[in-house]
Design a protein around this motif. Structure first.
Motif, PDB file in Angstrom:
ATOM      1  N   GLU A  66       4.555   4.077   1.136  1.00 51.42           N
ATOM      2  CA  GLU A  66       3.642   3.515   2.124  1.00 51.42           C
ATOM      3  C   GLU A  66       4.104   2.137   2.593  1.00 51.42           C
ATOM      4  O   GLU A  66       4.048   1.821   3.782  1.00 51.42           O
ATOM      5  CB  GLU A  66       2.213   3.441   1.570  1.00 51.42           C
ATOM      6  N   ASN A  67       4.539   1.298   1.658  1.00 49.75           N
ATOM      7  CA  ASN A  67       5.029  -0.030   2.034  1.00 49.75           C
ATOM      8  C   ASN A  67       6.303   0.065   2.863  1.00 49.75           C
ATOM      9  O   ASN A  67       6.513  -0.722   3.784  1.00 49.75           O
ATOM     10  CB  ASN A  67       5.270  -0.899   0.803  1.00 49.75           C
ATOM     11  N   GLU A  70       5.451   0.793   6.467  1.00 56.22           N
ATOM     12  CA  GLU A  70       5.067  -0.419   7.188  1.00 56.22           C
ATOM     13  C   GLU A  70       6.299  -1.231   7.572  1.00 56.22           C
ATOM     14  O   GLU A  70       6.374  -1.771   8.680  1.00 56.22           O
ATOM     15  CB  GLU A  70       4.115  -1.257   6.341  1.00 56.22           C
ATOM     16  N   TRP A  73       8.084   0.593  10.451  1.00 52.63           N
ATOM     17  CA  TRP A  73       7.338   0.408  11.695  1.00 52.63           C
ATOM     18  C   TRP A  73       7.597  -1.001  12.256  1.00 52.63           C
ATOM     19  O   TRP A  73       7.802  -1.179  13.450  1.00 52.63           O
ATOM     20  CB  TRP A  73       5.845   0.644  11.465  1.00 52.63           C
TER      21      TRP A  73
END
Length: 146
Positions: A66-67, A70, A73
């Motif tokens: 998940e990190n 980010e 992105w």
């Protein structure tokens, strides 16, 4: 992608090699801002990461899936103008259980530092490419050529 479990080791190794280049061919236009800043342009990279994915970045920072999403992105266009990297010295070692240790260098023309990535990957019928990335360790080294 359905993976035929009867694939020969050389065919599996070819899948892993194709995945390394597929990943970079998606990442390069994204990080240079050439790809549209849409989830569809970068999500195939995220989808190739195992649920228990971990990465160690060149600065020693450790990120989970998940990190890392980010981070990916946030990298849209951040490397605009940076020379293209070239994958060299690609080495793929098959391991028991359809795992693969993959090591390669990323070099840029005229830049004396190279990035060395090592990745643990595995066959994964639920991944878009049939391969999932489990663990990546990035490091940076001076080269003897420019």
């Amino acid at each position: 992608m359905a993976i035929d479990q009867r694939l020969e080791t050389s065919d599996k190794t070819a899948l892993v090699e194709a995945e390394v280049y597929r990943w970079y061919n998606l990442f390069f236009p994204w990080s240079r801002g050439v790809a549209s800043q849409s989830e569809g342009a970068i999500k195939p990279l995220y989808d190739a990461l195992a649920n228990d994915f971990r990465v160690v970045l060149t600065d020693g920072q450790i990120m989970d899936r998940e990190n890392y999403w980010e981070r990916l992105w946030g990298l849209h266009g951040k490397r605009a103008g940076s020379p293209e990297s070239h994958i060299i010295n690609l080495s793929i070692t098959p391991l028991p259980g359809d795992f693969f240790l993959t090591v390669f260098d990323l070099v840029k023309n005229g830049i004396t530092k190279k990035k060395v990535d090592s990745a643990l990957m595995r066959l994964d019928p639920d991944s878009p490419s049939g391969i999932s990335w489990i663990y990546v360790h990035e490091s940076e080294h001076e080269t003897s050529f420019a």
